[in-house]
Design a protein around this motif. Structure first.
Motif, mmCIF file in Angstrom:
data_model
loop_
_atom_site.group_PDB
_atom_site.id
_atom_site.type_symbol
_atom_site.label_atom_id
_atom_site.label_comp_id
_atom_site.label_asym_id
_atom_site.label_seq_id
_atom_site.Cartn_x
_atom_site.Cartn_y
_atom_site.Cartn_z
ATOM 1 N N SER A 158 41.874 30.351 31.851
ATOM 2 C CA SER A 158 41.823 32.062 32.058
ATOM 3 C C SER A 158 41.631 32.815 30.966
ATOM 4 C CB SER A 158 43.314 32.442 32.549
ATOM 5 O OG SER A 158 43.293 33.749 32.989
ATOM 6 N N ASN A 178 39.688 33.751 36.117
ATOM 7 C CA ASN A 178 40.373 32.532 36.310
ATOM 8 C C ASN A 178 39.542 31.446 36.871
ATOM 9 O OD1 ASN A 178 42.856 33.592 35.499
ATOM 10 N ND2 ASN A 178 43.310 34.249 37.685
ATOM 11 N N THR A 179 39.786 29.967 36.461
ATOM 12 C CA THR A 179 39.186 29.026 36.681
ATOM 13 C C THR A 179 40.057 28.017 37.317
ATOM 14 O OG1 THR A 179 36.944 29.679 35.722
ATOM 15 C CG2 THR A 179 37.419 27.288 36.609
ATOM 16 N N LEU A 181 37.557 26.457 41.727
ATOM 17 C CA LEU A 181 37.779 27.558 42.507
ATOM 18 C C LEU A 181 37.580 28.749 41.215
ATOM 19 C CD1 LEU A 181 38.571 29.693 44.974
ATOM 20 C CD2 LEU A 181 40.772 29.193 44.183
ATOM 21 N N LYS A 182 36.928 29.837 41.608
ATOM 22 C CA LYS A 182 37.051 31.044 40.635
ATOM 23 C C LYS A 182 37.645 32.217 41.110
ATOM 24 C CE LYS A 182 33.215 29.330 37.836
ATOM 25 N NZ LYS A 182 32.916 29.944 36.310
ATOM 26 N N ASP A 183 38.503 32.912 40.487
ATOM 27 C CA ASP A 183 39.318 33.957 40.966
ATOM 28 C C ASP A 183 38.876 35.104 39.854
ATOM 29 O OD1 ASP A 183 40.582 35.856 42.382
ATOM 30 O OD2 ASP A 183 42.469 35.086 41.738
ATOM 31 N N ASN A 184 37.961 36.118 39.976
ATOM 32 C CA ASN A 184 37.643 37.153 38.924
ATOM 33 C C ASN A 184 38.226 38.351 39.445
ATOM 34 O OD1 ASN A 184 36.691 35.031 37.240
ATOM 35 N ND2 ASN A 184 34.938 35.128 38.005
ATOM 36 N N LYS A 193 47.614 39.954 43.927
ATOM 37 C CA LYS A 193 46.594 40.087 43.040
ATOM 38 C C LYS A 193 46.977 40.680 41.620
ATOM 39 C CE LYS A 193 42.221 39.623 44.027
ATOM 40 N NZ LYS A 193 41.451 38.481 43.916
#
Length: 182
Positions: free
Chosen positions: A93, A123-124, A133-136, A167
């Motif tokens: 992150s 985040n990866t 999984l990527k969460d940006n 979130k």
């Protein structure tokens, strides 16, 4: 001709006297060419630094900030924030952003704060079965805080009014802080 010279002299002498006395008067004043600002006398620098290292885990945070003290009671400031978190083979992150805040000291020992923070979170997550999984996302925080102040150090707690459990970059809405300014 002599009469003409006397007329010119009687007209010129008062003018020359006026010019020379004014030059002398301005020459004696002690006005600096560029008035000195006291802006920097009211500015303090500080911030935070965090380091956590464990078994296959690293968390490094750097958060410099500066405040301008309007008087003994009210200050306004801004800060930067950067953070890198990594858990080997599982999670990475990076977080970076800015904040703007106001500090209010109703009495010398008590400090109240209001802060708006905007950070970018990247985040990866890695998993051998599901892949990567990527969460940006952008995260906005609105914090109200209170702390006990001892000279240039404040220890307290703040609460994120915009906290969203689904979130958010933070795991809790309520978090402790230590604020140091020099």
């Amino acid at each position: 001709m002599k009469e003409n010279s006397v007329k010119i002299l009687t007209k010129t002498l008062p003018f020359l006297f006026f010019i020379l006395t004014n030059i002398g008067i301005y020459g004696q004043t002690d006005v600096p060419a560029h008035p000195k600002s006291d802006f920097w006398k009211h500015v303090q620098f500080g911030g935070g630094f965090g380091l956590a290292i464990g078994s296959d885990y690293t968390d490094v945070t750097l958060a410099p900030s500066a405040i301008y003290n309007f008087n003994d009671y009210i200050s306004i400031g801004t800060g930067l924030q950067g953070s890198i978190v990594s858990q080997k083979n599982y999670y990475n992150s990076s977080i970076y952003g800015v904040s703007i805040f106001t500090l209010f000291n109703p009495v010398e020992e008590i400090q109240l704060s209001l802060e708006v923070e905007q950070v970018r979170v990247n985040n990866t997550f890695r998993n051998t079965t599901t892949g990567t999984l990527k969460d940006n996302f952008w995260n906005t925080g609105l914090f109200v805080g209170a702390g006990y102040r001892m000279e240039n150090v404040t220890v307290g707690i703040r609460y994120n009014l915009l906290f969203d459990n689904d979130k958010s970059v933070y795991s809790e809405a309520l978090m402790p802080f230590i604020r140091v300014y020099f």
